[in-house]
Design a protein around this motif. Structure first.
Motif, PDB file in Angstrom:
ATOM      1  N   ILE A 140       0.699  -1.370   0.116  1.00  0.00           N
ATOM      2  CA  ILE A 140       0.003  -0.248   0.031  1.00  0.00           C
ATOM      3  C   ILE A 140       1.079   1.088  -0.216  1.00  0.00           C
ATOM      4  O   ILE A 140       0.864   2.402  -0.295  1.00  0.00           O
ATOM      5  CB  ILE A 140      -1.177  -0.175   1.147  1.00  0.00           C
ATOM      6  N   TYR A 141       2.261   0.926   0.224  1.00  0.00           N
ATOM      7  CA  TYR A 141       2.876   2.134   1.019  1.00  0.00           C
ATOM      8  C   TYR A 141       3.812   2.168  -0.654  1.00  0.00           C
ATOM      9  O   TYR A 141       4.239   3.746  -0.714  1.00  0.00           O
ATOM     10  CB  TYR A 141       3.805   2.195   1.845  1.00  0.00           C
ATOM     11  N   GLN A 142       4.129   1.014  -0.918  1.00  0.00           N
ATOM     12  CA  GLN A 142       5.307   1.532  -2.199  1.00  0.00           C
ATOM     13  C   GLN A 142       6.686   2.621  -2.052  1.00  0.00           C
ATOM     14  O   GLN A 142       6.959   2.920  -3.056  1.00  0.00           O
ATOM     15  CB  GLN A 142       4.616   2.135  -3.219  1.00  0.00           C
ATOM     16  N   LYS A 143       6.952   2.132  -0.972  1.00  0.00           N
ATOM     17  CA  LYS A 143       8.138   2.760  -0.462  1.00  0.00           C
ATOM     18  C   LYS A 143       8.944   1.713   0.732  1.00  0.00           C
ATOM     19  O   LYS A 143       8.607   0.749   0.606  1.00  0.00           O
ATOM     20  CB  LYS A 143       8.177   3.632   0.092  1.00  0.00           C
ATOM     21  N   ILE A 144      10.708   1.473   0.411  1.00  0.00           N
ATOM     22  CA  ILE A 144      11.075   1.595   1.134  1.00  0.00           C
ATOM     23  C   ILE A 144      10.460   1.798   2.694  1.00  0.00           C
ATOM     24  O   ILE A 144      10.287   2.145   3.092  1.00  0.00           O
ATOM     25  CB  ILE A 144      12.692   2.038   1.486  1.00  0.00           C
ATOM     26  N   CYS A 145      10.421   0.285   3.345  1.00  0.00           N
ATOM     27  CA  CYS A 145       9.531  -0.065   4.629  1.00  0.00           C
ATOM     28  C   CYS A 145      10.638  -1.083   5.740  1.00  0.00           C
ATOM     29  O   CYS A 145      10.455  -1.860   4.954  1.00  0.00           O
ATOM     30  CB  CYS A 145       8.295  -0.559   4.335  1.00  0.00           C
ATOM     31  N   LYS A 146      10.353  -0.424   6.830  1.00  0.00           N
ATOM     32  CA  LYS A 146      10.797  -1.512   7.994  1.00  0.00           C
ATOM     33  C   LYS A 146       9.673  -2.240   8.313  1.00  0.00           C
ATOM     34  O   LYS A 146       8.349  -1.446   8.504  1.00  0.00           O
ATOM     35  CB  LYS A 146      11.430  -1.255   9.127  1.00  0.00           C
ATOM     36  N   ILE A 147       9.518  -3.616   8.583  1.00  0.00           N
ATOM     37  CA  ILE A 147       8.379  -4.802   8.676  1.00  0.00           C
ATOM     38  C   ILE A 147       8.486  -5.342   9.945  1.00  0.00           C
ATOM     39  O   ILE A 147       9.848  -6.000   9.928  1.00  0.00           O
ATOM     40  CB  ILE A 147       7.825  -5.482   7.107  1.00  0.00           C
ATOM     41  N   GLU A 148       7.374  -5.281  10.764  1.00  0.00           N
ATOM     42  CA  GLU A 148       7.261  -6.149  12.272  1.00  0.00           C
ATOM     43  C   GLU A 148       5.960  -6.605  11.904  1.00  0.00           C
ATOM     44  O   GLU A 148       5.274  -7.168  11.509  1.00  0.00           O
ATOM     45  CB  GLU A 148       6.769  -4.653  13.399  1.00  0.00           C
ATOM     46  N   GLY A 149       5.645  -7.801  13.390  1.00  0.00           N
ATOM     47  CA  GLY A 149       4.505  -8.382  12.929  1.00  0.00           C
ATOM     48  C   GLY A 149       4.869  -9.063  12.003  1.00  0.00           C
ATOM     49  O   GLY A 149       6.017 -10.060  11.785  1.00  0.00           O
ATOM     50  N   ARG A 150       3.460  -9.901  11.670  1.00  0.00           N
ATOM     51  CA  ARG A 150       3.452 -11.263  10.651  1.00  0.00           C
ATOM     52  C   ARG A 150       3.849 -10.232   9.485  1.00  0.00           C
ATOM     53  O   ARG A 150       3.617 -10.967   8.506  1.00  0.00           O
ATOM     54  CB  ARG A 150       2.224 -12.135  10.869  1.00  0.00           C
ATOM     55  N   GLY A 151       4.083  -9.041   9.356  1.00  0.00           N
ATOM     56  CA  GLY A 151       3.967  -7.776   7.212  1.00  0.00           C
ATOM     57  C   GLY A 151       3.018  -6.984   8.217  1.00  0.00           C
ATOM     58  O   GLY A 151       3.463  -5.793   7.055  1.00  0.00           O
ATOM     59  N   GLU A 152       1.917  -6.696   9.206  1.00  0.00           N
ATOM     60  CA  GLU A 152       1.219  -6.193   9.264  1.00  0.00           C
ATOM     61  C   GLU A 152       1.954  -4.534   9.706  1.00  0.00           C
ATOM     62  O   GLU A 152       0.642  -3.869  10.083  1.00  0.00           O
ATOM     63  CB  GLU A 152       0.244  -6.580   9.238  1.00  0.00           C
ATOM     64  N   VAL A 153       2.678  -4.628  10.513  1.00  0.00           N
ATOM     65  CA  VAL A 153       2.772  -3.042  11.516  1.00  0.00           C
ATOM     66  C   VAL A 153       4.424  -2.860   9.758  1.00  0.00           C
ATOM     67  O   VAL A 153       5.229  -3.334   9.568  1.00  0.00           O
ATOM     68  CB  VAL A 153       4.136  -4.392  12.508  1.00  0.00           C
ATOM     69  N   VAL A 154       4.193  -1.964   9.237  1.00  0.00           N
ATOM     70  CA  VAL A 154       4.660  -1.202   8.195  1.00  0.00           C
ATOM     71  C   VAL A 154       5.275  -0.022   9.051  1.00  0.00           C
ATOM     72  O   VAL A 154       3.996   1.192   9.055  1.00  0.00           O
ATOM     73  CB  VAL A 154       3.983  -1.583   6.892  1.00  0.00           C
ATOM     74  N   ARG A 155       6.371   0.416   8.266  1.00  0.00           N
ATOM     75  CA  ARG A 155       7.350   1.571   8.668  1.00  0.00           C
ATOM     76  C   ARG A 155       7.958   2.266   7.296  1.00  0.00           C
ATOM     77  O   ARG A 155       9.153   1.628   7.553  1.00  0.00           O
ATOM     78  CB  ARG A 155       7.784   2.217  10.175  1.00  0.00           C
ATOM     79  N   PRO A 156       7.441   3.344   6.757  1.00  0.00           N
ATOM     80  CA  PRO A 156       8.225   3.391   5.637  1.00  0.00           C
ATOM     81  C   PRO A 156       9.935   4.251   6.504  1.00  0.00           C
ATOM     82  O   PRO A 156       9.822   4.935   7.274  1.00  0.00           O
ATOM     83  CB  PRO A 156       7.000   5.032   4.895  1.00  0.00           C
ATOM     84  N   VAL A 157      10.798   3.913   5.734  1.00  0.00           N
ATOM     85  CA  VAL A 157      11.820   4.069   6.503  1.00  0.00           C
ATOM     86  C   VAL A 157      12.280   5.672   5.534  1.00  0.00           C
ATOM     87  O   VAL A 157      12.197   5.879   3.976  1.00  0.00           O
ATOM     88  CB  VAL A 157      12.733   3.425   6.624  1.00  0.00           C
ATOM     89  N   ARG A 158      12.784   6.355   6.080  1.00  0.00           N
ATOM     90  CA  ARG A 158      13.953   7.613   5.746  1.00  0.00           C
ATOM     91  C   ARG A 158      14.968   7.683   4.939  1.00  0.00           C
ATOM     92  O   ARG A 158      15.818   6.824   5.009  1.00  0.00           O
ATOM     93  CB  ARG A 158      14.057   8.478   6.736  1.00  0.00           C
TER      94      ARG A 158
END
Ligand SMILES: C[C@@](CO)(OP(=O)(O)O)[C@H](O)COP(=O)(O)OP(=O)(O)OC[C@H]1O[C@@H](n2ccc(N)nc2=O)[C@H](O)[C@@H]1O
Ligand SMILES: Nc1ncnc2c1ncn2[C@@H]1O[C@H](COP(=O)(O)OP(=O)(O)O)[C@@H](O)[C@H]1O
Length: 282
Positions: A140-158
Motif C-alpha cells: 500500500i505504501y510502495q516505498k522502502i519500509c521496515k516490517i514487523e509483526g507477521r507483516g502488518e506493522v509497516v513503517r516507511p523509512v527515511r
C-alpha cells in the motif's frame, strides 16, 4: 473505451529475520522491504460487473486470485459495486519471493479507492490488505519500509536510514521451479545449515543482509544453495542472498554493467533456463 493503468511493483527483502512462531501459526518478523522497477500492470476498464483476466498461464483468474480477494474486501467495506474489467499483465514471476500477487492485490485496493472515490486512508487500506495476506500492507505504501509483526506493522523509512539503497541495482536470478511460502515457514525454526553454505549476515550501508528462510528452503532445494554460493565466487558479485521465501536469488554487483556476463556464465555453468533480470530499488 480506453483503460486506466496502475503499476504493481515487485519487492525484495534486504533482510528477513524470523523472530519466532506465534500462537496463530504465523511467525513474527523483522524485515527491510524495498519496491523494485520490475512490476505487473493492472488495466481497468468500466464494465457491467467485476471481471478479471490475465495474460499469464498458470495464474488463476477466479476468486483465488489475490486481486479478486482485494475487490471483494473493497466491496464489503465500501458497499460499492466495483464493476470493472481488470486485465492483469504479469511480468513478475510467481512463487518467486518477489511478492507479485501481493502487490497486485494492494494495487487493486489503491486503484479502486481512486476510481470509486471512496476516500479510504492509507491506514484503512493497509488494514484491509492485512486481511488478504501478510505481505500486502507493505505494497500500500510502495516505498522502502521496515516490517514487523507477521507483516502488518509497516513503517516507511527515511532515505538517510538506508543510505545508498534507493537506486541500487540488483540482479535477480530465478530457476524455473517455485517455492511455496507456507512450506518455507514450516521448518524455519528447526532447519539446520548445509555444509559449505554461507548464511552469515553481509554488512551493507543500509543494514546487514540476512534471510532466515534460507535454512529451510536450501534444505529442500539444494540448487538454490548452489546458486547462492556460485554467485559469491564470481568476481563481479559483492554479495548474494535469497529474496523472501525464494526461489529468486539476488546478487549485488560491484559494477551493474557486468550483469550480462554474470547471467551468461550462470546459464552456461548452472542452468540454461534461468530467468534473470537487472532491476532497480525505487
Ligand atoms: C516470505 C514473505 C517475505 O516477505 O513473502 P514471499 O517471499 O513469500 O513473497 C512473507 O512473509 C510472506 O507473506 P505472504 O505471502 O503474504 O504470506 P501469507 O499469505 O499471509 O501466509 C502464507 C503462509 O506463510 C506462513 N507465514 C506467513 C507470514 C508470516 N509472518 N509467518 C508465517 O508463518 C503461514 O504458514 C501462512 O499460512
Ligand atoms: N495476482 C496474482 N499473481 C500471481 N499469483 C497469484 C495471484 N493471485 C494468486 N496467486 C497465487 O499465489 C501464488 C504465489 O504468488 P506470488 O504472491 O506472486 O509469489 P510469492 O509469494 O513468492 O511472492 C501463485 O503461485 C498463484 O497461484
Amino acid at each position: 473505451m480506453s483503460s486506466m493503468t496502475w503499476t504493481a511493483p515487485a519487492k525484495v527483502n534486504l533482510y528477513l529475520k524470523v523472530l519466532g512462531r506465534r500462537v496463530d501459526g504465523f511467525h513474527d518478523l523483522e524485515s527491510l522491504m524495498a519496491p523494485l522497477s520490475l512490476a505487473d500492470h493492472l488495466h481497468f476498464e468500466k464494465a457491467d460487473a467485476f471481471e478479471l483476466c490475465c495474460d499469464s498461464p498458470g495464474v488463476p483468474t477466479d476468486e483465488s486470485n489475490l486481486v479478486s480477494k482485494a475487490v471483494r474486501i473493497f466491496q464489503r467495506v465500501t458497499g460499492k459495486d466495483c464493476h470493472w474489467r481488470i486485465r492483469l499483465e504479469k511480468n513478475v514471476p510467481h512463487g518467486a519471493g518477489l511478492g507479485g500477487g501481493s502487490s497486485d492485490a494492494a494495487t487493486a485496493l489503491l486503484a479502486l479507492n481512486e476510481l470509486e472515490q471512496a476516500g479510504l486512508s492509507e491506514e484503512k487500506l493497509a488494514s484491509m490488505a492485512a486481511e488478504i495476506g501478510s505481505d500486502i500492507p507493505f505494497f500500500i505504501y510502495q516505498k522502502i519500509c521496515k516490517i514487523e509483526g507477521r507483516g502488518e506493522v509497516v513503517r516507511p523509512v527515511r532515505e538517510d536510514e538506508v543510505p545508498g539503497l534507493l537506486g541500487t541495482k540488483i540482479l535477480l536470478l530465478k530457476p524455473s521451479f517455485v517455492v511455496s511460502t507456507p512450506d518455507a515457514y514450516k521448518h524455519c525454526m528447526t532447519a539446520t545449515e548445509l555444509p559449505d553454505v554461507d548464511y552469515a549476515p553481509t554488512p551493507m550501508p543500509w543494514g546487514s543482509m540476512i534471510n532466515d528462510l534460507e535454512r529451510p528452503v536450501f534444505r529442500k532445494y539444494l540448487f538454490l544453495a548452489e546458486l547462492k554460493m556460485w554467485l559469491r565466487k564470481q568476481p563481479e558479485v559483492e554479495t548474494s542472498m535469497m529474496s523472501g521465501s525464494g526461489s529468486t536469488m539476488m546478487a549485488i554487483l560491484a559494477d551493474a554493467s557486468q550483469s550480462d556476463a554474470v547471467i551468461r556464465h550462470a546459464r552456461e555453468e548452472l542452468d540454461p533456463t534461468l530467468w534473470a533480470q537487472l532491476v532497480t530499488v525505487c
